[in-house]
Motif scaffolding. Sequence first.
Motif, mmCIF file in Angstrom:
data_model
loop_
_atom_site.group_PDB
_atom_site.id
_atom_site.type_symbol
_atom_site.label_atom_id
_atom_site.label_comp_id
_atom_site.label_asym_id
_atom_site.label_seq_id
_atom_site.Cartn_x
_atom_site.Cartn_y
_atom_site.Cartn_z
ATOM 1 N N MET A 31 9.376 2.599 8.176
ATOM 2 C CA MET A 31 8.805 3.043 6.909
ATOM 3 C C MET A 31 8.250 1.848 6.145
ATOM 4 S SD MET A 31 10.676 4.790 3.624
ATOM 5 C CE MET A 31 11.096 3.220 2.859
ATOM 6 N N ARG A 32 7.074 2.015 5.547
ATOM 7 C CA ARG A 32 6.466 0.949 4.763
ATOM 8 C C ARG A 32 5.936 1.532 3.458
ATOM 9 N NH1 ARG A 32 2.712 -3.053 8.229
ATOM 10 N NH2 ARG A 32 2.951 -4.183 6.267
ATOM 11 N N ILE A 33 6.189 0.825 2.368
ATOM 12 C CA ILE A 33 5.610 1.175 1.068
ATOM 13 C C ILE A 33 4.327 0.369 0.905
ATOM 14 C CG2 ILE A 33 5.951 1.220 -1.422
ATOM 15 C CD1 ILE A 33 8.959 1.264 -0.910
ATOM 16 N N LEU A 34 3.223 1.060 0.664
ATOM 17 C CA LEU A 34 1.945 0.377 0.499
ATOM 18 C C LEU A 34 1.775 -0.050 -0.955
ATOM 19 C CD1 LEU A 34 -0.603 2.408 2.662
ATOM 20 C CD2 LEU A 34 0.846 0.476 3.321
ATOM 21 N N THR A 35 1.627 -1.333 -1.183
ATOM 22 C CA THR A 35 1.417 -1.853 -2.533
ATOM 23 C C THR A 35 0.122 -2.644 -2.658
ATOM 24 O OG1 THR A 35 2.729 -3.818 -1.992
ATOM 25 C CG2 THR A 35 3.894 -1.964 -3.004
ATOM 26 N N CYS A 36 -0.414 -3.116 -1.558
ATOM 27 C CA CYS A 36 -1.636 -3.930 -1.582
ATOM 28 C C CYS A 36 -2.833 -3.069 -1.976
ATOM 29 C CB CYS A 36 -1.862 -4.555 -0.211
ATOM 30 S SG CYS A 36 -3.463 -5.374 -0.025
ATOM 31 N N PRO A 37 -3.579 -3.450 -3.021
ATOM 32 C CA PRO A 37 -4.730 -2.636 -3.437
ATOM 33 C C PRO A 37 -5.736 -2.392 -2.316
ATOM 34 C CG PRO A 37 -4.193 -4.229 -5.141
ATOM 35 C CD PRO A 37 -3.342 -4.563 -3.958
ATOM 36 N N ALA A 38 -5.982 -3.381 -1.476
ATOM 37 C CA ALA A 38 -6.948 -3.204 -0.390
ATOM 38 C C ALA A 38 -6.458 -2.164 0.606
ATOM 39 C CB ALA A 38 -7.195 -4.538 0.313
ATOM 40 N N ARG A 39 -5.168 -2.161 0.887
ATOM 41 C CA ARG A 39 -4.618 -1.172 1.808
ATOM 42 C C ARG A 39 -4.637 0.215 1.197
ATOM 43 N NH1 ARG A 39 0.543 -4.381 4.617
ATOM 44 N NH2 ARG A 39 -0.763 -5.914 5.725
ATOM 45 N N LEU A 40 -4.382 0.304 -0.101
ATOM 46 C CA LEU A 40 -4.429 1.605 -0.763
ATOM 47 C C LEU A 40 -5.854 2.156 -0.787
ATOM 48 C CD1 LEU A 40 -1.922 0.838 -3.639
ATOM 49 C CD2 LEU A 40 -1.651 2.627 -1.899
ATOM 50 N N GLN A 41 -6.842 1.290 -0.943
ATOM 51 C CA GLN A 41 -8.231 1.739 -0.863
ATOM 52 C C GLN A 41 -8.555 2.214 0.550
ATOM 53 O OE1 GLN A 41 -10.480 2.177 -3.182
ATOM 54 N NE2 GLN A 41 -9.446 1.236 -4.925
ATOM 55 N N ARG A 42 -8.037 1.504 1.529
ATOM 56 C CA ARG A 42 -8.259 1.910 2.923
ATOM 57 C C ARG A 42 -7.579 3.247 3.199
ATOM 58 N NH1 ARG A 42 -7.018 -1.958 8.207
ATOM 59 N NH2 ARG A 42 -7.599 -0.434 9.819
ATOM 60 N N LEU A 43 -6.387 3.432 2.641
ATOM 61 C CA LEU A 43 -5.696 4.710 2.807
ATOM 62 C C LEU A 43 -6.484 5.839 2.155
ATOM 63 C CD1 LEU A 43 -3.212 6.373 3.642
ATOM 64 C CD2 LEU A 43 -2.165 5.727 1.453
ATOM 65 N N GLU A 44 -7.031 5.595 0.980
ATOM 66 C CA GLU A 44 -7.840 6.615 0.303
ATOM 67 C C GLU A 44 -8.991 7.072 1.198
ATOM 68 O OE1 GLU A 44 -10.978 6.721 -3.394
ATOM 69 O OE2 GLU A 44 -9.060 5.695 -3.752
ATOM 70 N N ALA A 45 -9.683 6.124 1.808
ATOM 71 C CA ALA A 45 -10.799 6.471 2.688
ATOM 72 C C ALA A 45 -10.320 7.259 3.903
ATOM 73 C CB ALA A 45 -11.526 5.200 3.125
ATOM 74 N N ALA A 46 -9.180 6.863 4.465
ATOM 75 C CA ALA A 46 -8.657 7.568 5.635
ATOM 76 C C ALA A 46 -8.264 8.999 5.276
ATOM 77 C CB ALA A 46 -7.455 6.820 6.206
ATOM 78 N N LEU A 47 -7.652 9.183 4.103
ATOM 79 C CA LEU A 47 -7.261 10.523 3.683
ATOM 80 C C LEU A 47 -8.485 11.381 3.375
ATOM 81 C CD1 LEU A 47 -4.254 9.588 1.376
ATOM 82 C CD2 LEU A 47 -4.119 10.687 3.624
ATOM 83 N N ARG A 48 -9.535 10.755 2.834
ATOM 84 C CA ARG A 48 -10.753 11.507 2.535
ATOM 85 C C ARG A 48 -11.332 12.119 3.810
ATOM 86 N NH1 ARG A 48 -13.760 7.575 0.873
ATOM 87 N NH2 ARG A 48 -12.823 7.567 -1.210
ATOM 88 N N SER A 49 -11.206 11.405 4.907
ATOM 89 C CA SER A 49 -11.729 11.922 6.174
ATOM 90 C C SER A 49 -10.860 13.027 6.740
ATOM 91 C CB SER A 49 -11.844 10.771 7.185
ATOM 92 O OG SER A 49 -10.559 10.308 7.577
ATOM 93 N N SER A 50 -9.671 13.242 6.148
ATOM 94 C CA SER A 50 -8.759 14.280 6.628
ATOM 95 C C SER A 50 -8.664 15.460 5.656
ATOM 96 C CB SER A 50 -7.363 13.693 6.865
ATOM 97 O OG SER A 50 -7.392 12.721 7.888
ATOM 98 N N LEU A 51 -9.600 15.524 4.706
ATOM 99 C CA LEU A 51 -9.610 16.669 3.788
ATOM 100 C C LEU A 51 -10.073 17.916 4.533
ATOM 101 C CD1 LEU A 51 -11.181 14.975 0.630
ATOM 102 C CD2 LEU A 51 -8.775 15.526 1.033
ATOM 103 N N PRO A 52 -9.603 19.110 4.128
ATOM 104 C CA PRO A 52 -8.763 19.357 2.946
ATOM 105 C C PRO A 52 -7.260 19.282 3.196
ATOM 106 C CG PRO A 52 -9.449 21.442 3.877
ATOM 107 C CD PRO A 52 -10.103 20.377 4.723
#
Length: 282
Positions: free
Chosen positions: A1-22
Amino acid sequence: MRILTCPARLQRLEAALRSSLPRALPVYGAVLNINRGNPGDFEVVVDTWPDFGAVLARRRGEAPVNDSYRNLNSAFYRDVGAYRALLESPGCLRWDTAFHIFGLQDGVATVSQDIALAKGVELEVTEYYTYLHPDPSTLPEPQLDPDVQLGALSPAHVELLDSTWPYGGNPWSRRYLQELLQRFPHLCLQGPAGDPLCWVLSDGFGAGAHGYTVPAQRRRGLMRALTIVAARRAHARGFPVYGHTATGNRGMQRLQEELGHRRLPGLCRFVLHNPGLARAAL
Protein backbone atom coordinates in the motif's frame (compact mmCIF):
# COMPACT_ATOMS: atom_id res chain seq x y z
CA MET A 1 0.00 0.00 0.00
CA ARG A 2 1.24 3.49 -0.85
CA ILE A 3 -0.17 6.91 0.00
CA LEU A 4 0.32 9.32 -2.89
CA THR A 5 1.45 12.75 -1.73
CA CYS A 6 3.65 13.97 -4.60
CA PRO A 7 1.76 16.58 -6.68
CA ALA A 8 3.22 15.22 -9.93
CA ARG A 9 2.05 11.70 -9.10
CA LEU A 10 -1.40 12.95 -8.14
CA GLN A 11 -1.64 14.75 -11.49
CA ARG A 12 -0.60 11.55 -13.22
CA LEU A 13 -3.23 9.64 -11.25
CA GLU A 14 -5.88 12.17 -12.28
CA ALA A 15 -5.05 11.58 -15.95
CA ALA A 16 -5.10 7.80 -15.50
CA LEU A 17 -8.49 7.92 -13.77
CA ARG A 18 -9.87 10.21 -16.48
CA SER A 19 -9.13 7.49 -19.02
CA SER A 20 -11.15 5.05 -16.89
CA LEU A 21 -14.34 7.12 -16.69
CA PRO A 22 -17.13 6.64 -15.90
CA ARG A 23 -16.26 3.67 -13.67
CA ALA A 24 -13.66 5.73 -11.81
CA LEU A 25 -15.97 8.71 -11.18
CA PRO A 26 -16.12 8.64 -7.35
CA VAL A 27 -12.33 8.44 -6.98
CA TYR A 28 -11.69 10.79 -9.90
CA GLY A 29 -13.83 13.48 -8.28
CA ALA A 30 -11.90 13.15 -5.03
CA VAL A 31 -8.57 13.45 -6.86
CA LEU A 32 -9.80 16.54 -8.70
CA ASN A 33 -10.52 18.14 -5.34
CA ILE A 34 -7.15 17.06 -3.94
CA ASN A 35 -5.33 18.58 -6.90
CA ARG A 36 -7.27 21.85 -6.56
CA GLY A 37 -6.49 22.77 -2.99
CA ASN A 38 -7.81 19.68 -1.20
CA PRO A 39 -10.69 21.41 0.63
CA GLY A 40 -11.94 18.08 1.99
CA ASP A 41 -8.58 17.02 3.44
CA PHE A 42 -8.55 13.79 1.41
CA GLU A 43 -5.77 11.43 0.40
CA VAL A 44 -5.49 8.48 -1.95
CA VAL A 45 -3.88 5.12 -1.40
CA VAL A 46 -2.89 2.70 -4.14
CA ASP A 47 -1.72 -0.89 -4.09
CA THR A 48 1.39 -0.11 -6.20
CA TRP A 49 2.75 2.77 -8.23
CA PRO A 50 2.83 3.68 -11.06
CA ASP A 51 1.09 0.56 -12.41
CA PHE A 52 -1.69 0.54 -9.83
CA GLY A 53 -4.45 -2.03 -9.74
CA ALA A 54 -6.66 -0.34 -7.14
CA VAL A 55 -7.24 3.10 -5.62
CA LEU A 56 -9.04 4.18 -2.46
CA ALA A 57 -9.87 7.82 -1.69
CA ARG A 58 -10.28 8.55 2.01
CA ARG A 59 -10.18 11.35 4.57
CA ARG A 60 -6.84 12.00 6.22
CA GLY A 61 -6.35 11.52 9.94
CA GLU A 62 -8.37 9.71 12.58
CA ALA A 63 -12.12 9.99 13.07
CA PRO A 64 -14.39 8.78 15.86
CA VAL A 65 -14.88 5.04 15.50
CA ASN A 66 -18.66 5.45 15.16
CA ASP A 67 -18.68 8.34 12.65
CA SER A 68 -19.53 6.68 9.33
CA TYR A 69 -20.10 10.10 7.71
CA ARG A 70 -16.49 11.15 8.07
CA ASN A 71 -15.23 7.61 7.49
CA LEU A 72 -16.40 7.69 3.87
CA ASN A 73 -14.22 6.13 1.18
CA SER A 74 -14.57 5.72 -2.58
CA ALA A 75 -12.96 2.93 -4.57
CA PHE A 76 -11.87 2.08 -8.10
CA TYR A 77 -9.96 -0.94 -9.32
CA ARG A 78 -8.46 -2.27 -12.51
CA ASP A 79 -7.95 -5.68 -10.96
CA VAL A 80 -10.31 -6.99 -8.28
CA GLY A 81 -7.56 -9.10 -6.73
CA ALA A 82 -5.43 -5.99 -6.28
CA TYR A 83 -8.42 -4.25 -4.71
CA ARG A 84 -8.90 -7.08 -2.23
CA ALA A 85 -5.20 -6.97 -1.32
CA LEU A 86 -5.36 -3.20 -0.84
CA LEU A 87 -8.29 -3.40 1.58
CA GLU A 88 -6.49 -6.09 3.56
CA SER A 89 -3.24 -4.10 3.73
CA PRO A 90 -2.29 -3.02 7.27
CA GLY A 91 -3.21 0.62 7.78
CA CYS A 92 -5.56 0.90 4.80
CA LEU A 93 -8.78 0.67 6.80
CA ARG A 94 -9.78 0.23 10.42
CA TRP A 95 -12.17 -2.70 10.36
CA ASP A 96 -13.24 -2.05 13.95
CA THR A 97 -14.85 1.27 13.00
CA ALA A 98 -18.05 2.28 11.22
CA PHE A 99 -17.10 3.26 7.67
CA HIS A 100 -18.50 3.40 4.16
CA ILE A 101 -16.91 2.36 0.90
CA PHE A 102 -18.72 3.14 -2.32
CA GLY A 103 -18.08 2.71 -6.01
CA LEU A 104 -19.53 1.83 -9.38
CA GLN A 105 -18.03 -1.66 -9.73
CA ASP A 106 -19.56 -4.89 -8.47
CA GLY A 107 -16.38 -5.87 -6.65
CA VAL A 108 -16.69 -2.93 -4.27
CA ALA A 109 -19.51 -4.78 -2.53
CA THR A 110 -18.39 -8.37 -3.06
CA VAL A 111 -14.85 -7.81 -1.77
CA SER A 112 -16.20 -6.13 1.36
CA GLN A 113 -18.61 -9.02 1.84
CA ASP A 114 -15.82 -11.59 1.56
CA ILE A 115 -13.47 -9.80 3.96
CA ALA A 116 -16.27 -8.96 6.39
CA LEU A 117 -17.35 -12.59 6.52
CA ALA A 118 -13.83 -13.65 7.45
CA LYS A 119 -13.53 -10.91 10.07
CA GLY A 120 -17.03 -11.27 11.52
CA VAL A 121 -17.97 -7.72 10.46
CA GLU A 122 -21.59 -6.83 9.65
CA LEU A 123 -22.48 -4.90 6.49
CA GLU A 124 -25.36 -2.91 5.06
CA VAL A 125 -25.46 -2.23 1.31
CA THR A 126 -27.51 0.61 -0.20
CA GLU A 127 -27.89 0.83 -3.96
CA TYR A 128 -28.26 3.95 -6.09
CA TYR A 129 -28.47 4.89 -9.73
CA THR A 130 -25.66 7.16 -10.91
CA TYR A 131 -26.43 9.84 -13.49
CA LEU A 132 -23.77 11.61 -15.56
CA HIS A 133 -24.30 14.48 -18.01
CA PRO A 134 -22.19 13.93 -21.14
CA ASP A 135 -22.11 17.58 -22.24
CA PRO A 136 -23.35 20.22 -19.78
CA SER A 137 -22.75 22.95 -22.36
CA THR A 138 -25.95 21.77 -24.07
CA LEU A 139 -28.14 22.43 -21.03
CA PRO A 140 -30.92 24.99 -21.56
CA GLU A 141 -31.03 28.39 -19.88
CA PRO A 142 -32.53 28.15 -16.40
CA GLN A 143 -35.90 29.82 -15.95
CA LEU A 144 -36.67 31.49 -12.61
CA ASP A 145 -39.65 33.47 -11.37
CA PRO A 146 -38.89 37.14 -10.57
CA ASP A 147 -39.47 36.59 -6.85
CA VAL A 148 -36.73 33.91 -6.64
CA GLN A 149 -33.04 34.72 -6.41
CA LEU A 150 -29.86 32.69 -6.37
CA GLY A 151 -28.10 32.70 -3.02
CA ALA A 152 -26.14 30.60 -0.57
CA LEU A 153 -26.71 28.74 2.64
CA SER A 154 -24.94 29.42 5.92
CA PRO A 155 -24.07 27.34 9.00
CA ALA A 156 -27.34 28.61 10.48
CA HIS A 157 -29.17 26.41 7.96
CA VAL A 158 -27.52 23.15 9.06
CA GLU A 159 -30.51 22.13 11.19
CA LEU A 160 -32.82 22.67 8.21
CA LEU A 161 -30.55 20.64 5.97
CA ASP A 162 -30.31 17.86 8.52
CA SER A 163 -34.06 17.67 9.11
CA THR A 164 -34.74 17.32 5.36
CA TRP A 165 -32.02 14.76 4.65
CA PRO A 166 -33.00 11.06 4.82
CA TYR A 167 -29.63 10.25 6.40
CA GLY A 168 -29.68 13.01 9.01
CA GLY A 169 -30.84 13.26 12.56
CA ASN A 170 -27.66 12.95 14.61
CA PRO A 171 -24.57 14.99 15.60
CA TRP A 172 -22.34 13.30 13.02
CA SER A 173 -24.73 14.08 10.14
CA ARG A 174 -24.97 17.72 11.20
CA ARG A 175 -21.21 18.06 11.34
CA TYR A 176 -20.91 16.41 7.93
CA LEU A 177 -23.45 18.78 6.37
CA GLN A 178 -21.75 21.77 7.93
CA GLU A 179 -18.44 20.66 6.42
CA LEU A 180 -20.07 20.33 2.99
CA LEU A 181 -21.33 23.91 3.26
CA GLN A 182 -17.97 25.24 4.35
CA ARG A 183 -15.72 23.28 2.01
CA PHE A 184 -17.54 22.53 -1.26
CA PRO A 185 -19.70 24.43 -3.76
CA HIS A 186 -23.42 24.59 -3.12
CA LEU A 187 -26.35 26.59 -4.43
CA CYS A 188 -29.62 27.79 -2.96
CA LEU A 189 -32.70 29.50 -4.34
CA GLN A 190 -34.23 32.02 -1.96
CA GLY A 191 -37.57 33.74 -1.63
CA PRO A 192 -38.07 37.52 -1.24
CA ALA A 193 -37.28 37.33 2.48
CA GLY A 194 -34.11 35.33 1.90
CA ASP A 195 -35.64 32.07 3.07
CA PRO A 196 -34.24 28.92 1.40
CA LEU A 197 -36.67 27.37 -1.09
CA CYS A 198 -34.47 24.82 -2.84
CA TRP A 199 -30.84 23.78 -2.58
CA VAL A 200 -28.18 21.48 -4.01
CA LEU A 201 -24.94 20.57 -2.24
CA SER A 202 -21.82 18.86 -3.56
CA ASP A 203 -19.38 16.59 -1.75
CA GLY A 204 -15.70 15.74 -1.56
CA PHE A 205 -16.04 13.22 -4.40
CA GLY A 206 -17.23 15.89 -6.83
CA ALA A 207 -20.80 14.57 -6.84
CA GLY A 208 -24.11 16.31 -6.35
CA ALA A 209 -25.19 15.66 -2.78
CA HIS A 210 -28.18 16.72 -0.68
CA GLY A 211 -30.81 18.31 -2.94
CA TYR A 212 -34.22 19.39 -1.69
CA THR A 213 -37.18 21.67 -2.41
CA VAL A 214 -39.40 22.71 0.48
CA PRO A 215 -42.86 21.15 -0.03
CA ALA A 216 -44.76 24.43 -0.42
CA GLN A 217 -42.46 25.45 -3.31
CA ARG A 218 -42.63 22.30 -5.39
CA ARG A 219 -43.91 22.13 -8.98
CA ARG A 220 -42.40 25.55 -9.73
CA GLY A 221 -39.37 24.21 -11.62
CA LEU A 222 -36.96 25.30 -8.89
CA MET A 223 -34.97 22.06 -8.75
CA ARG A 224 -34.79 22.00 -12.55
CA ALA A 225 -33.31 25.52 -12.64
CA LEU A 226 -30.91 24.84 -9.78
CA THR A 227 -29.75 21.57 -11.31
CA ILE A 228 -28.87 23.42 -14.52
CA VAL A 229 -26.97 26.18 -12.71
CA ALA A 230 -25.07 23.69 -10.53
CA ALA A 231 -24.16 21.60 -13.57
CA ARG A 232 -22.87 24.58 -15.51
CA ARG A 233 -20.73 25.73 -12.61
CA ALA A 234 -19.27 22.29 -12.00
CA HIS A 235 -18.48 21.97 -15.72
CA ALA A 236 -16.79 25.39 -15.69
CA ARG A 237 -14.54 24.20 -12.85
CA GLY A 238 -13.57 21.15 -14.88
CA PHE A 239 -15.57 18.67 -12.82
CA PRO A 240 -17.83 15.94 -14.17
CA VAL A 241 -21.53 16.55 -13.65
CA TYR A 242 -22.80 13.51 -11.83
CA GLY A 243 -24.63 12.31 -8.76
CA HIS A 244 -26.28 9.34 -7.12
CA THR A 245 -30.07 9.05 -7.01
CA ALA A 246 -32.14 6.70 -4.88
CA THR A 247 -33.60 3.90 -6.98
CA GLY A 248 -37.09 4.82 -5.75
CA ASN A 249 -36.79 8.56 -6.46
CA ARG A 250 -38.53 8.52 -9.80
CA GLY A 251 -39.13 12.28 -9.79
CA MET A 252 -35.42 13.12 -9.68
CA GLN A 253 -34.67 10.40 -12.21
CA ARG A 254 -37.18 11.93 -14.66
CA LEU A 255 -35.76 15.41 -14.15
CA GLN A 256 -32.20 14.30 -14.87
CA GLU A 257 -33.25 12.31 -17.92
CA GLU A 258 -35.19 15.29 -19.27
CA LEU A 259 -32.07 17.43 -18.92
CA GLY A 260 -29.91 14.93 -20.77
CA HIS A 261 -28.21 13.11 -17.92
CA ARG A 262 -27.49 9.46 -18.67
CA ARG A 263 -27.98 6.70 -16.15
CA LEU A 264 -24.83 4.62 -15.96
CA PRO A 265 -25.09 0.85 -16.30
CA GLY A 266 -25.34 -1.10 -13.09
CA LEU A 267 -25.59 0.39 -9.62
CA CYS A 268 -23.50 2.45 -7.26
CA ARG A 269 -23.24 0.58 -3.96
CA PHE A 270 -22.60 2.27 -0.63
CA VAL A 271 -21.33 -0.39 1.76
CA LEU A 272 -21.61 0.48 5.45
CA HIS A 273 -19.29 -1.59 7.62
CA ASN A 274 -20.24 -2.16 11.27
CA PRO A 275 -23.69 -0.54 11.04
CA GLY A 276 -24.47 -1.46 14.63
CA LEU A 277 -21.52 0.61 15.80
CA ALA A 278 -22.77 3.59 13.77
CA ARG A 279 -26.32 3.31 15.14
CA ALA A 280 -25.17 2.91 18.73
CA ALA A 281 -23.74 6.41 18.67
CA LEU A 282 -26.92 8.12 17.49
